[in-house]
Design an enzyme around this catalytic site. Structure first.
Site, PDB file in Angstrom:
ATOM      1  N   PHE A 141       0.721  -1.139   0.045  1.00  0.00           N
ATOM      2  CA  PHE A 141      -0.097   0.066   0.187  1.00  0.00           C
ATOM      3  C   PHE A 141       0.842   1.208   0.115  1.00  0.00           C
ATOM      4  CE2 PHE A 141      -2.479   3.522   1.724  1.00  0.00           C
ATOM      5  CZ  PHE A 141      -3.641   3.395   0.795  1.00  0.00           C
ATOM      6  N   ASP A 226       9.747   2.766   1.827  1.00  0.00           N
ATOM      7  CA  ASP A 226       8.578   3.559   1.932  1.00  0.00           C
ATOM      8  C   ASP A 226       8.081   3.783   3.647  1.00  0.00           C
ATOM      9  OD1 ASP A 226       5.859   4.572   2.464  1.00  0.00           O
ATOM     10  OD2 ASP A 226       5.063   3.700   0.728  1.00  0.00           O
ATOM     11  N   LYS A 255       3.214  11.394   6.954  1.00  0.00           N
ATOM     12  CA  LYS A 255       2.074  11.251   8.166  1.00  0.00           C
ATOM     13  C   LYS A 255       3.139  11.986   9.233  1.00  0.00           C
ATOM     14  CE  LYS A 255      -0.283   6.918   6.549  1.00  0.00           C
ATOM     15  NZ  LYS A 255      -1.213   7.601   6.298  1.00  0.00           N
TER      16      LYS A 255
END
Length: 401
Positions: A141, A226, A255
């Protein structure tokens, strides 16, 4: 209708139904706790998918944002501003890298990494134009843009959004032999999550990340990590890659970099890699804006001392010990994760992940389900041990009932 029902009905009347949130309407929040429109308090055990690592309304981050709000919030990259250089230098130092390319969202960082790897492949590695290939893992994802869903294996994320972007090869996550076999003269990068979050907090086998690092270095391929969810303290280290002593060629961050205050993301790499760009080839009006830089600078300062990383490691050990006791009792099929991050596979006989999340919400604990009977637990790193234990006790009660 209750205040909650009125708020949800109003939202559903005018918003696209691209999410299926739990029926709670948050009005205020502080630390690890949120309060809804009716005054009910909930323990946040999700932390905005790690965007709120430092808790809701962290005084240091709110103070940095407030001070910057009174000065300047946006110049666009048409002009310089006085927070940009410090942000880039500070983040590069935190990562042990040389250059930073700031964006806003995690998906933008991934898109930027794809462009960067391809450009590096053509200009530095010498791959023929249009032939660049990036190797990725199944169950990944990395976002929801058209290019990113082109290499997703999740039907919900991918279906009906074609035609898809070519140039990617998908291999099984954690299978080093399959990854090595996929590398060829046209491969410019391997893009991986050191821990797959959306897939259920999947931790790769020991030695996998180190093996990827060795294989990519041997074949002159960029290793792109990531760390948008796994980075910045969540796993007990600044970066999840550190658990195997691995330094990738490129970090993707987001984030928690914005502290839950503003969206901030970045690609961080070496001068050789990010130096391929020339003015006009990539950019973002809001990327690296003064407000974002001010908040991210405070995040960087908070991480330098290691306090949050140590707290995630210590409380994470406690979290996993307690969850494994639940697994020994049979209500939980499996527990995965690292630090203050866990994927918990519930015995389907006890309910789906959504059902378990709804029952926990009734007990004033908020988590999120994924992939059937799995729930994810990722509280803010500032959570107290007492609050963490209370939340876990609510899970025990739900599973016992």
């Amino acid at each position: 209708m209750t205040a909650t029902e009125r708020a949800i009905a109003a939202a559903e009347a005018h918003s696209a139904h691209n999410y299926h949130p739990l029926p709670v309407v948050v009005a205020t929040a502080e630390g690890a706790w949120m309060t809804d429109v009716e005054g009910n308090r909930y323990l946040d055990m999700l932390a905005g998918y790690s965007a709120l690592n430092f808790g809701h309304g962290n005084p240091r981050l709110i103070g940095a944002a407030r001070a910057q709000l009174e000065r300047v919030t946006l110049t666009s990259r048409a002009f310089h501003h006085d927070r940009f250089a410090d942000f880039c230098a500070g983040l590069a130092e935190l990562c042990g890298m040389e250059m930073v390319l700031p964006m806003n969202t995690g998906a933008e960082a991934v898109e930027t990494a794809v462009k960067t790897a391809r450009k590096w492949g053509y200009r530095v590695k010498g791959v023929p134009d249009g032939k660049a290939k990036i190797v990725v893992a199944d169950n990944n994802f990395h976002g929801r843009t058209t290019t990113v869903v082109s290499f997703s294996t999740d039907p919900e994320a991918r279906a009906d959004f074609g035609p898809y972007t070519p140039g990617f090869e998908i291999v099984p996550y954690g299978d080093l032999a399959a990854l090595e076999a996929a590398l060829d003269e046209h491969t410019v990068a391997v893009l991986l999550e050191p821990i797959q979050g959306e897939a259920g907090v999947l931790v790769p086998p020991p030695g996998y990340l180190a093996g990827v690092r060795e294989a990519t270095r041997a074949r002159n391929v960029l290793f792109v990590a990531d760390e948008i969810q796994s980075g910045l303290g969540r796993t007990g280290r600044t970066f999840a890659c550190e658990h195997e002593g691995v330094v990738p060629d490129m970090y993707l961050l987001g984030k928690a970099l914005g502290g839950g205050v503003v969206p901030v993301s970045a690609v961080v790499s070496t001068r050789e890699v990010l130096g391929v760009y020339r003015p006009g080839e990539h950019g973002s009006t809001f990327g690296g804006n003064p407000l974002a830089c001010a908040v991210a600078l405070e995040v960087i300062a908070m991480l330098r001392g290691g306090e949050f990383q140590r707290r995630a490691a210590e409380l994470g050990e406690h979290l996993h010990r307690e969850l494994n006791l639940l697994a020994a009792g049979g209500a939980v099929r499996a527990v995965r994760g690292r630090g203050l991050w866990a994927g918990v596979d519930i015995d389907p006989a006890r309910g789906t992940g959504r059902e378990i999340s709804a029952r926990l919400m009734e007990r004033r604990v908020l988590v999120k389900d994924t992939h059937g009977s799995t729930i994810r637990i990722a509280p803010p790193l500032v959570i107290s041990e007492e609050d963490l234990d209370w939340g876990l006790e609510q899970l025990r009660q739900v599973l016992a009932g």
